[in-house]
Design an enzyme around this catalytic site. Structure first.
Site, PDB file in Angstrom:
ATOM      1  N   CYS A 195     -83.829  17.602  19.863  1.00 23.80           N
ATOM      2  CA  CYS A 195     -83.708  16.162  19.630  1.00 23.80           C
ATOM      3  C   CYS A 195     -82.540  15.841  18.706  1.00 23.80           C
ATOM      4  CB  CYS A 195     -85.010  15.619  19.069  1.00 23.80           C
ATOM      5  SG  CYS A 195     -86.410  15.855  20.199  1.00 23.80           S
ATOM      6  N   GLU A 447     -98.196  15.513  13.504  1.00 21.04           N
ATOM      7  CA  GLU A 447     -97.139  14.575  13.130  1.00 21.04           C
ATOM      8  C   GLU A 447     -97.499  13.177  13.619  1.00 21.04           C
ATOM      9  OE1 GLU A 447     -93.341  17.644  13.219  1.00 21.04           O
ATOM     10  OE2 GLU A 447     -93.481  16.066  14.731  1.00 21.04           O
ATOM     11  N   SER A 473     -92.925  13.296  11.968  1.00 23.48           N
ATOM     12  CA  SER A 473     -91.782  13.816  12.703  1.00 23.48           C
ATOM     13  C   SER A 473     -90.523  13.573  11.890  1.00 23.48           C
ATOM     14  CB  SER A 473     -91.674  13.104  14.052  1.00 23.48           C
ATOM     15  OG  SER A 473     -90.389  13.264  14.603  1.00 23.48           O
TER      16      SER A 473
END
Length: 561
Positions: A195, A447, A473
């Site tokens: 990501c 998370e 996160s």
């Protein structure tokens, strides 16, 4: 000392003839037994785009090991996709996978007497899991990060996975039509890689580079670019040289090098998860380190990079602006790094950065000079108070409302909280409490990206507080506080909050407070009863039984402490 000083235990002598017979079946020659055995811990997987591009990196590393007159021994490591499991029961396995990955690498490398290990990983928990294994074993090793994903694009805007989570909130509020919603979903992730913002994987890879366990510039490369393949090959070559010099992880992973890593995390606006993971890495390396050390470094290191989730840019932008070496050179010149720390190449940090420009390149605003820092102090703060006597973690920079006192909206699971958010039952000024999601209580410390992103998408990101004994996160931002310790399952004060109680989050005073009397707190504690474990069999039950408190990294081997 010979290059094969470990592997010779299973390849030399008359008694090891059966062992050698197994190697001959793999194509080894007698001459190969004089060369080091190099493990390649390959995290390739088609479970997630974070790991789907790792095989070509592994292939490059394998070939480089052979060219360096060493023997590659390839084995697999598992992964969990945080992005795919987010908001579901599957996220309970994410932090568990950190421990499993560390155990897998340790088991294979120690069981086979490997002389060195190249760890190749992508998704979030691959990073600390691999480094914990290297630190535990103290066998020469290097970390090869799989590389970041390139940003997606829609209507002239860069997209990341967090764009999709936030779109959920906007769509449910009627602020986005279905066409845009589906387009963002389909355009956000254009290919392989982890990501793209300064989320957990990119945070940890940057920190590993700063710590000296990965090659310069390697942490911000895109997975799909050829330079990433070349870097994997060079990493393997460097590792073989480290084996021959007997340069070991604990020569590199020291208190000073961890301070360097944390300084870079602060300077780049990295993930709250780095606090948990560096507590675990320090534990594995037997380096004295505690949660208050993060606060000590935060107070002296400014944020100089404008990166998502709270900023504008992604990791590939940082790479083009000079990457982590440029960030480190700025910090080194400001006296904020230890230049004498050794790195995996054998050079010191100062030697490695000698030819890096003193100032960031003109015409960009990804990396700023110290005198024009985005924030004068770091963003990852350790809060304490009667709700978290062991400490908890919050991102405190850039908040429009750094202090909030409001009524507690109490939920005993993420799922219940998410239902309330999606049903629009959360209002401005509320403090959402999500508990029994800690290392033991979850178990697994999920998370909370889904609820925090939904709040942001609904326009509540700046006006609603959220506290949890779970995690966040790397893509989370806003008035959120995680890793609250002690956790609810062991009777931590977060378990004693009642619906409607007044709760204060004060980023200025670094305070997390339940506004009731000490007498009332004591009475509630006396009345509290521990719930039964949610799992009594399998890996989640084992993790819940063994995991220590988040303030010590939630590791599963802290038996002596």
């Amino acid at each position: 000392m010979s290059d094969n000083n470990r592997s010779r235990h299973i390849t030399e002598g008359v008694a090891r003839a059966p062992n050698r017979a197994m190697y001959y079946a793999l194509g080894y020659t007698e001459a190969d037994f004089q060369n080091p055995m190099i493990g390649v811990a390959n995290g390739h997987s088609t479970i997630t785009p974070c790991n789907s591009g790792l095989q070509r990196l592994a292939d490059a590393a394998i070939e480089a090991i052979r060219v360096s007159r060493a023997n590659p021994q390839v084995f697999g490591t598992p992964t969990i996709s945080d992005g795919m499991s987010m908001g579901t029961e599957g996220m309970k396995y994410s932090l568990v996978s950190r421990e499993v990955i560390a155990d897998c690498i340790e088991t294979a490398a120690q069981g086979q007497w490997m002389d060195g290990v190249v760890v190749i990983g992508g998704c979030d928990k691959n990073m600390p899991g691999g480094m914990m294994a290297l630190a535990r074993m103290n066998v020469p090793g290097i970390y090869v990060y799989g590389g970041t994903i390139k940003p997606g694009h829609y209507k002239g805007k860069d997209l990341t996975i967090v764009s999709v989570f936030e779109a959920v909130g906007e769509y449910t509020m009627g602020r986005m039509d279905e066409t845009d919603f589906k387009a963002i979903e389909q355009c956000a992730i254009p290919g392989s890689g982890s990501c793209g913002g300064m989320y957990t994987a990119n945070t940890m890879s940057s920190a590993f580079e700063a710590m000296g366990m990965s090659l310069p510039h390697s942490s911000t490369m895109a997975n799909e670019d050829q330079e990433k393949v070349a870097s994997a090959a060079e990493s393997a070559r460097v590792l073989v040289e480290a084996v021959r010099r007997q340069l070991r992880p604990r020569d590199i992973i020291t208190r000073a090098s961890i301070e360097n890593a944390v300084a870079v995390i602060m300077a780049t606006g990295g993930s709250t998860n780095a606090v948990l993971h560096f507590l675990a890495i320090a534990h594995a390396a037997e380096v004295p380190w505690n949660i208050d050390d993060f606060e000590r470094i935060r107070k002296r290191v400014p944020v100089i990079c404008d990166l998502k989730p709270s900023g504008k840019y992604v990791a590939t932008d940082l790479h083009r602006a000079g990457g982590i070496p440029q960030v480190m050179k700025i910090l080194l010149n400001a006296g904020l790094l230890h230049g004498d720390c050794i790195t995996i190449t054998g050079k010191t940090v100062a030697e490695t950065l000698a030819n890096v420009p003193d100032a960031p390149p003109p015409g960009q605003d990804v990396i700023m000079p110290i005198e024009r820092a985005l924030y004068p102090q770091g963003h990852l703060a350790i809060l304490k108070g009667n709700l978290s006597p062991e400490g908890c973690v919050a991102k405190i920079t850039g908040l429009k409302n750094p202090v909030i006192t409001g009524p507690a909206r109490v939920f005993d699971s993420e799922d219940d909280a998410m239902s309330a958010i999606m049903d629009r039952r959360i209002r401005d000024g509320d403090v959402v409490v999500i508990r029994y999601e800690g290392p033991k209580g979850g178990p697994g410390m999920r998370e909370m990206l889904a609820p925090t992103s939904a709040l942001v998408g609904q326009g509540l990101g700046e006006t609603v507080g959220l506290i949890t004994d779970g995690r966040f996160s790397g893509g989370t931002w806003g008035m959120v506080v995680g890793h609250v310790a002690p956790e609810a399952f062991v009777g931590g004060p977060i378990a004693l909050i009642r619906e409607g109680d007044s709760v204060t989050i004060d980023a200025h005073q670094l305070l997390l407070q339940l506004n009731i009397s000490d007498e009332e707190m004591a009475a509630r504690r006396k009345a509290w009863a521990q719930p039964k474990p949610r799992y009594v069999r399998g890996v989640l039950a084992k993790f819940g039984k063994l995991a220590c408190t988040a303030s010590r990294g939630a590791v599963t081997d802290a038996f002596e402490e």
